[in-house]
Design an enzyme around this catalytic site. Structure first.
Site, short mmCIF file in Angstrom:
data_model
loop_
_atom_site.label_atom_id
_atom_site.label_comp_id
_atom_site.label_asym_id
_atom_site.label_seq_id
_atom_site.Cartn_x
_atom_site.Cartn_y
_atom_site.Cartn_z
N ARG A 66 2.30 2.41 33.40
CA ARG A 66 3.07 1.92 34.55
C ARG A 66 4.46 1.60 34.03
NH1 ARG A 66 1.44 -2.16 39.32
NH2 ARG A 66 0.45 -0.20 39.88
N HIS A 93 3.56 7.17 42.77
CA HIS A 93 2.33 6.38 42.55
C HIS A 93 1.12 7.25 42.87
CE1 HIS A 93 -0.17 3.08 41.75
NE2 HIS A 93 0.18 2.22 42.69
N GLN A 96 -2.53 5.85 43.41
CA GLN A 96 -2.67 5.22 44.73
C GLN A 96 -2.95 6.29 45.79
OE1 GLN A 96 -2.44 1.77 45.50
NE2 GLN A 96 -3.34 2.58 47.36
N ASP A 188 4.05 -0.48 53.14
CA ASP A 188 4.15 -1.02 51.76
C ASP A 188 5.31 -2.02 51.76
OD1 ASP A 188 3.95 -1.44 49.00
OD2 ASP A 188 5.01 0.40 48.48
N CYS A 228 -1.07 -0.33 50.35
CA CYS A 228 -1.49 -0.18 48.95
C CYS A 228 -1.75 -1.53 48.29
CB CYS A 228 -0.46 0.61 48.18
SG CYS A 228 1.14 -0.22 48.13
N ARG A 256 -9.53 2.57 44.67
CA ARG A 256 -8.78 2.85 43.43
C ARG A 256 -9.78 3.06 42.29
NH1 ARG A 256 -3.52 1.14 42.85
NH2 ARG A 256 -3.69 2.30 40.89
N1 CP Z 1 -1.54 -0.90 44.65
C1 CP Z 1 -1.32 -1.19 43.35
O1 CP Z 1 -0.97 -0.33 42.51
O2 CP Z 1 -1.56 -2.50 43.03
P1 CP Z 1 -1.18 -3.20 41.64
O3 CP Z 1 0.33 -3.21 41.56
O4 CP Z 1 -1.76 -4.57 41.75
O5 CP Z 1 -1.77 -2.39 40.53
N1 NVA Z 2 6.16 0.13 46.07
C1 NVA Z 2 5.52 -0.93 45.32
C2 NVA Z 2 4.08 -0.60 45.08
C3 NVA Z 2 3.30 -1.64 44.36
C4 NVA Z 2 1.90 -1.24 44.07
C5 NVA Z 2 6.27 -1.19 44.03
O1 NVA Z 2 6.66 -0.22 43.36
O2 NVA Z 2 6.46 -2.35 43.69
#
Ligand code: CP
Ligand code: NVA
Length: 269
Positions: A66, A93, A96, A188, A228, A256
């Site tokens: 990430r 993502h 997701q 989101d 999400c 997930r």
């Molecule tokens: N939806 C998602 O990726 O959640 P987290 O940021 O908690 O991993």
């Molecule tokens: N769009 C959000 C998704 C979090 C899972 C972010 O990038 O923070």
């Protein structure tokens, strides 16, 4: 299926779902996962992203990352000799999206032909959702404010992809237009990780895009609500919608785990 195999999990940003579901998924499959937080390895700071990828390839069978810059996950993939999974970057993502497709498939028995409205910021989650749904023949309807909508280039690539698979892509500035007759309403956060300094500017711009009961009234009567997570209740989604019988947000979160176990088995077995 993955006995003795280890997944390295690199996190430059916080996480609940991604971190726990990958770790538990590896445990279910007989393997293990190692958490590498931002202070532990200093990706790209203590040593280069490329050297991190080369070193980890000698210890683990896959890397999940990430990151902020999408280039970092590409650089890990270019330099690792083991599979690299994008666990969220500033622009994508995909894990997701896999769980999202599974959730829609479970509910409707298909993705082809399903009317999916995404309301809010045209962000990393939105692009991966739109790409996955377009590949699978869904009808994708995006509503974002001016300035926060996908570029013309992204819209036309998504449109081409959707048409090729029997679906469609439509973009609106008016959220009511986007959700009219929709079978899925997805939203989101208005402020993604890394954009915190823009919070005060973004809030009033996105307020008309809140997924609340008034907006949901324009969708199909049996529409499902997706997010999400994490949700910012009272901002992009109201409590009454997030907790309504139409909401599948926690099923989606659970998925997930299931979707990622499939990804891990596909890549590692
Ligand atoms: N939806 C998602 O990726 O959640 P987290 O940021 O908690 O991993
Ligand atoms: N769009 C959000 C998704 C979090 C899972 C972010 O990038 O923070």
């Amino acid at each position: 299926m993955l006995r003795g195999k280890t997944l390295a999990m690199i996190f430059q940003k916080p996480s609940l779902r991604t971190r726990v579901s990958f770790d538990v998924g590896m445990q279910h499959l007989g393997g293990s996962a190692i958490m590498l937080g931002p202070d532990e390895i200093g990706l790209g700071k203590r040593e280069s992203v490329a050297d991190t990828a080369r070193t980890l390839s000698g210890y683990v069978q896959a890397i999940m990352a990430r990151v902020f810059a999408h280039q970092d996950v590409l650089s890990l993939a270019d330099n690792a000799s083991v599979p690299v999974i994008n666990g969220l970057s500033d622009t994508q993502h995909p894990c997701q999206a896999m769980a999202d497709m599974l959730t829609i498939l479970e509910h409707f028995g298909r993705i082809e032909g399903v009317q999916i409205a995404y309301v809010g910021d045209s962000n990393n989650v939105a692009v991966s959702l739109a790409q996955a749904a377009a590949h699978l023949g869904g009808h994708v309807r995006i509503a974002s404010p001016p300035g926060y909508m996908f570029s013309e280039e992204t819209l036309s690539a998504l449109d081409e992809m959707a048409r090729k698979h029997g679906g469609s892509l439509a973009a609106f500035y008016d959220p009511v237009e986007a959700v009219r007759g929709a079978q899925v309403i997805y939203t989101d956060t208005w402020v993604s990780m890394g954009q915190e300094a823009e919070t005060a500017i973004r809030r009033p711009i996105f307020q008309p895009y809140q997924v609340n009961r008034d907006l949901v009234r324009h969708a199909d009567r049996d529409a499902i609500i997706m997010h999400c997570l994490p949700a910012h209740r009272g901002q992009e989604i109201t409590d009454d919608v997030a907790d309504s019988p139409q909401s599948v947000i926690f099923r989606q979160a659970e998925n997930r785990l299931h979707a990622q176990k499939a990804i891990l088995v596909t890549l590692l077995q």
